[in-house]
Design a protein around this motif. Sequence first.
Motif, PDB file in Angstrom:
ATOM      1  N   ALA A  92       0.879  -1.175   0.000  1.00 17.73           N
ATOM      2  CA  ALA A  92       0.000   0.000   0.000  1.00 17.73           C
ATOM      3  C   ALA A  92       0.916   1.224   0.000  1.00 17.73           C
ATOM      4  O   ALA A  92       1.586   1.504   0.995  1.00 17.73           O
ATOM      5  CB  ALA A  92      -0.912  -0.003   1.215  1.00 17.73           C
ATOM      6  N   GLU A  94       1.954   5.226  -0.145  1.00 17.29           N
ATOM      7  CA  GLU A  94       1.423   6.499   0.339  1.00 17.29           C
ATOM      8  C   GLU A  94       2.441   7.591   0.035  1.00 17.29           C
ATOM      9  O   GLU A  94       3.548   7.597   0.572  1.00 17.29           O
ATOM     10  CB  GLU A  94       1.154   6.427   1.834  1.00 17.29           C
ATOM     11  CG  GLU A  94       0.512   7.680   2.380  1.00 17.29           C
ATOM     12  CD  GLU A  94       0.165   7.552   3.843  1.00 17.29           C
ATOM     13  OE1 GLU A  94       0.378   8.541   4.575  1.00 17.29           O
ATOM     14  OE2 GLU A  94      -0.295   6.470   4.262  1.00 17.29           O
ATOM     15  N   ASN A  99       0.257  13.043  -5.006  1.00 17.22           N
ATOM     16  CA  ASN A  99      -0.211  11.712  -5.380  1.00 17.22           C
ATOM     17  C   ASN A  99      -0.234  10.779  -4.165  1.00 17.22           C
ATOM     18  O   ASN A  99       0.459   9.768  -4.108  1.00 17.22           O
ATOM     19  CB  ASN A  99       0.681  11.144  -6.484  1.00 17.22           C
ATOM     20  CG  ASN A  99       0.098   9.915  -7.140  1.00 17.22           C
ATOM     21  OD1 ASN A  99      -0.983   9.461  -6.791  1.00 17.22           O
ATOM     22  ND2 ASN A  99       0.819   9.369  -8.095  1.00 17.22           N
ATOM     23  N   ARG A 100      -1.040  11.122  -3.200  1.00 15.57           N
ATOM     24  CA  ARG A 100      -1.077  10.408  -1.917  1.00 15.57           C
ATOM     25  C   ARG A 100      -1.350   8.908  -2.052  1.00 15.57           C
ATOM     26  O   ARG A 100      -0.947   8.131  -1.204  1.00 15.57           O
ATOM     27  CB  ARG A 100      -2.138  11.024  -0.999  1.00 15.57           C
ATOM     28  CG  ARG A 100      -1.874  12.457  -0.623  1.00 15.57           C
ATOM     29  CD  ARG A 100      -0.975  12.633   0.539  1.00 15.57           C
ATOM     30  NE  ARG A 100      -1.491  11.984   1.722  1.00 15.57           N
ATOM     31  CZ  ARG A 100      -0.755  11.703   2.767  1.00 15.57           C
ATOM     32  NH1 ARG A 100       0.504  12.034   2.786  1.00 15.57           N
ATOM     33  NH2 ARG A 100      -1.259  11.121   3.816  1.00 15.57           N
ATOM     34  N   ASN A 101      -2.034   8.488  -3.127  1.00 15.16           N
ATOM     35  CA  ASN A 101      -2.360   7.067  -3.297  1.00 15.16           C
ATOM     36  C   ASN A 101      -1.363   6.312  -4.157  1.00 15.16           C
ATOM     37  O   ASN A 101      -1.514   5.117  -4.380  1.00 15.16           O
ATOM     38  CB  ASN A 101      -3.760   6.909  -3.890  1.00 15.16           C
ATOM     39  CG  ASN A 101      -4.818   7.443  -2.957  1.00 15.16           C
ATOM     40  OD1 ASN A 101      -4.738   7.235  -1.748  1.00 15.16           O
ATOM     41  ND2 ASN A 101      -5.802   8.124  -3.489  1.00 15.16           N
ATOM     42  N   ILE A 103      -0.945   6.460  -7.335  1.00 17.17           N
ATOM     43  CA  ILE A 103      -1.491   6.068  -8.637  1.00 17.17           C
ATOM     44  C   ILE A 103      -0.432   6.283  -9.715  1.00 17.17           C
ATOM     45  O   ILE A 103       0.171   7.340  -9.819  1.00 17.17           O
ATOM     46  CB  ILE A 103      -2.764   6.879  -8.982  1.00 17.17           C
ATOM     47  CG1 ILE A 103      -3.830   6.710  -7.895  1.00 17.17           C
ATOM     48  CG2 ILE A 103      -3.303   6.489 -10.357  1.00 17.17           C
ATOM     49  CD1 ILE A 103      -4.338   5.310  -7.722  1.00 17.17           C
ATOM     50  N   THR A 122      -6.484   2.197  -9.962  1.00 18.90           N
ATOM     51  CA  THR A 122      -7.805   1.827  -9.466  1.00 18.90           C
ATOM     52  C   THR A 122      -8.664   1.286 -10.600  1.00 18.90           C
ATOM     53  O   THR A 122      -9.738   0.756 -10.352  1.00 18.90           O
ATOM     54  CB  THR A 122      -8.510   3.027  -8.817  1.00 18.90           C
ATOM     55  OG1 THR A 122      -8.628   4.067  -9.783  1.00 18.90           O
ATOM     56  CG2 THR A 122      -7.756   3.503  -7.592  1.00 18.90           C
ATOM     57  N   ALA A 131      -9.646  -0.628  -5.405  1.00 17.18           N
ATOM     58  CA  ALA A 131      -8.708   0.144  -4.591  1.00 17.18           C
ATOM     59  C   ALA A 131      -7.974  -0.804  -3.657  1.00 17.18           C
ATOM     60  O   ALA A 131      -8.309  -1.974  -3.550  1.00 17.18           O
ATOM     61  CB  ALA A 131      -9.463   1.200  -3.800  1.00 17.18           C
TER      62      ALA A 131
END
Length: 154
Positions: A92, A94, A99-101, A103, A122, A131
Amino acid sequence: MPGHNAVKHVRFSGRLLMLGCGSIGQGVLPLLLRHIDMPAENILILTADHRGSAVADFNGDGRLDVVVAALGAPAEIWMNESPGDSHWLELALEGTRSNRNGIGARIKVVSKSMTQYDQVSTAAGYASSSAGPVHFGLGKDAGADRIEIRWPSG
């Protein structure tokens, strides 16, 4: 429609799961089945008109499960209960500045017997989104020897 918001649970264990709708169930599916080296009793064929899906390890057992939406029917949760003691790794990401996710980040996982690549996304297909962590099956390898992550921003 009564019960339209209900969820149907489907369990599959040690089977090849195949979906078919429209022409696939009528003509293409039998052709595909000729090329599968597996006993017929181990193949589960679902021919409803499914439209969207999301993939995740919903129960944390390392096996990917699926939620699907079918036209005019309740959503279905397909829990993967296949046998095995294979290892797996989930990442995961971070971001801290943008672009905190994560992606678009590209991931390379190297273990003793394999090298795998994936990209954080996603997108999962038509009308679908998945997700959560990026999942890597490691098979008999107990862990990763090296993990490389390339962020879109550098």
